[in-house]
Design an enzyme around this catalytic site. Structure first.
Site, PDB file in Angstrom:
ATOM      1  N   CYS A  11      -1.450  -4.833   0.997  1.00  0.00           N
ATOM      2  CA  CYS A  11      -0.075  -5.136   1.398  1.00  0.00           C
ATOM      3  C   CYS A  11      -0.125  -5.830   2.760  1.00  0.00           C
ATOM      4  O   CYS A  11      -1.155  -6.409   3.118  1.00  0.00           O
ATOM      5  CB  CYS A  11       0.789  -3.875   1.409  1.00  0.00           C
ATOM      6  SG  CYS A  11       0.252  -2.604   2.586  1.00  0.00           S
ATOM      7  N   ASN A  14      -0.970  -2.258   5.606  1.00  0.00           N
ATOM      8  CA  ASN A  14      -1.891  -1.202   5.158  1.00  0.00           C
ATOM      9  C   ASN A  14      -1.513   0.176   5.715  1.00  0.00           C
ATOM     10  O   ASN A  14      -2.380   1.015   5.952  1.00  0.00           O
ATOM     11  CB  ASN A  14      -3.354  -1.564   5.507  1.00  0.00           C
ATOM     12  CG  ASN A  14      -4.405  -0.668   4.841  1.00  0.00           C
ATOM     13  OD1 ASN A  14      -5.482  -0.459   5.392  1.00  0.00           O
ATOM     14  ND2 ASN A  14      -4.125  -0.143   3.673  1.00  0.00           N
ATOM     15  N   CYS A  16       1.958   1.505   4.618  1.00  0.00           N
ATOM     16  CA  CYS A  16       3.003   2.049   3.730  1.00  0.00           C
ATOM     17  C   CYS A  16       2.616   1.951   2.255  1.00  0.00           C
ATOM     18  O   CYS A  16       2.330   2.955   1.613  1.00  0.00           O
ATOM     19  CB  CYS A  16       4.335   1.329   3.948  1.00  0.00           C
ATOM     20  SG  CYS A  16       5.041   1.610   5.588  1.00  0.00           S
ATOM     21  N   ARG A  17       2.616   0.729   1.699  1.00  0.00           N
ATOM     22  CA  ARG A  17       2.465   0.573   0.257  1.00  0.00           C
ATOM     23  C   ARG A  17       1.031   0.673  -0.247  1.00  0.00           C
ATOM     24  O   ARG A  17       0.760   1.376  -1.232  1.00  0.00           O
ATOM     25  CB  ARG A  17       3.067  -0.769  -0.192  1.00  0.00           C
ATOM     26  CG  ARG A  17       4.560  -0.844  -0.033  1.00  0.00           C
ATOM     27  CD  ARG A  17       5.044  -2.274  -0.164  1.00  0.00           C
ATOM     28  NE  ARG A  17       4.584  -3.081   0.964  1.00  0.00           N
ATOM     29  CZ  ARG A  17       4.700  -4.386   1.064  1.00  0.00           C
ATOM     30  NH1 ARG A  17       5.235  -5.062   0.055  1.00  0.00           N
ATOM     31  NH2 ARG A  17       4.272  -5.024   2.133  1.00  0.00           N
ATOM     32  N   SER A  18       0.102  -0.078   0.357  1.00  0.00           N
ATOM     33  CA  SER A  18      -1.244  -0.102  -0.231  1.00  0.00           C
ATOM     34  C   SER A  18      -1.987   1.238  -0.118  1.00  0.00           C
ATOM     35  O   SER A  18      -2.735   1.571  -1.051  1.00  0.00           O
ATOM     36  CB  SER A  18      -2.084  -1.269   0.318  1.00  0.00           C
ATOM     37  OG  SER A  18      -2.262  -1.198   1.710  1.00  0.00           O
ATOM     38  N   ASP A 126       8.790  -3.572   0.210  1.00  0.00           N
ATOM     39  CA  ASP A 126       8.315  -2.960   1.447  1.00  0.00           C
ATOM     40  C   ASP A 126       9.304  -1.884   1.917  1.00  0.00           C
ATOM     41  O   ASP A 126      10.455  -2.199   2.226  1.00  0.00           O
ATOM     42  CB  ASP A 126       8.184  -4.056   2.514  1.00  0.00           C
ATOM     43  CG  ASP A 126       7.471  -3.568   3.749  1.00  0.00           C
ATOM     44  OD1 ASP A 126       7.264  -2.342   3.878  1.00  0.00           O
ATOM     45  OD2 ASP A 126       7.123  -4.414   4.585  1.00  0.00           O
TER      46      ASP A 126
HETATM   47  P1  4NP Z   1       3.194  -2.177   4.403  1.00  0.00           P
HETATM   48  O1  4NP Z   1       4.493  -2.052   5.312  1.00  0.00           O
HETATM   49  O2  4NP Z   1       2.855  -3.650   4.312  1.00  0.00           O
HETATM   50  O3  4NP Z   1       3.629  -1.620   3.098  1.00  0.00           O
HETATM   51  O4  4NP Z   1       2.109  -1.353   5.064  1.00  0.00           O
HETATM   52  C1  4NP Z   1       4.577  -2.596   6.595  1.00  0.00           C
HETATM   53  C2  4NP Z   1       4.018  -1.917   7.643  1.00  0.00           C
HETATM   54  C3  4NP Z   1       4.127  -2.426   8.931  1.00  0.00           C
HETATM   55  C4  4NP Z   1       4.791  -3.610   9.139  1.00  0.00           C
HETATM   56  C5  4NP Z   1       5.349  -4.287   8.081  1.00  0.00           C
HETATM   57  C6  4NP Z   1       5.228  -3.784   6.806  1.00  0.00           C
HETATM   58  N1  4NP Z   1       4.925  -4.115  10.448  1.00  0.00           N
HETATM   59  O5  4NP Z   1       5.604  -5.136  10.619  1.00  0.00           O
HETATM   60  O6  4NP Z   1       4.367  -3.527  11.391  1.00  0.00           O
END
Ligand code: 4NP
Length: 158
Positions: A11, A14, A16-18, A126
């Site tokens: 994602c 790294n 939240c989703r992955s 997300d």
């Molecule tokens: P992820 O979510 O891609 O599912 O891990 C996010 C985590 C952090 C951020 C964006 C999306 N960020 O902008 O810090």
């Protein structure tokens, strides 16, 4: 001899989703007795070395998977040959993964929900700016994908 499938979930951050996709896949593979290697990474380096978002840790714990010791990392050139499959959580991730692919890449690169019948082309949204309900949706999405992926691996199509 057939190689053990190795799957990288990617994602943006790294956190939240992955990590949830990795956790759901580990759980589904263990329950099915499917031997597999799993890891996750981000396309961005914002959270290298960080544990998953506390809301991801909580939802995984709710479904009996402990991800508190996962650490964020960014996708690297070696991943494209180390892993047999690289799954992007959304289209932006997919475009970034493809853009960064080295010339010798061997991994199959695809959108994660493409493995779920009827959900082809859909993103795992997300939940970072969302609430607990959004993390429940993320868990449901990555679990559906994990189960479909394990079923696919068990049939020996990959
Ligand atoms: P992820 O979510 O891609 O599912 O891990 C996010 C985590 C952090 C951020 C964006 C999306 N960020 O902008 O810090």
């Amino acid at each position: 001899m057939k190689t053990t499938p190795s799957v990288l979930f990617v994602c943006l951050g790294n956190i939240c989703r992955s990590p949830l996709a990795e956790a759901a896949f580990r759980k589904a593979a263990a329950e099915a007795g499917q031997d597999a290697i799993a890891d996750s990474a981000g396309t961005a380096a914002y959270h290298v070395g960080s544990p998953p978002d506390p809301r991801s840790i909580a939802i995984a714990a709710h479904y009996d998977v402990d991800i508190a010791n996962y650490a964020g990392r960014q996708i690297a050139a070696a991943d494209y040959t180390l892993f047999t499959h690289i799954f992007a959580l959304d289209d932006a991730n997919l475009a970034d993964i493809r853009r960064c692919a080295p010339g010798n890449a061997t991994a199959e690169i695809a959108l994660l929900l493409d493995v779920v019948d009827g959900r082809e082309g859909q993103p795992v949204l997300d939940p970072y700016y969302g609430d607990e309900e959004d993390f429940e949706t993320t868990w449901a999405d990555v679990s559906a994908a994990a189960e479909a992926l394990v079923a696919r691996l068990l049939t020996g199509r990959d």
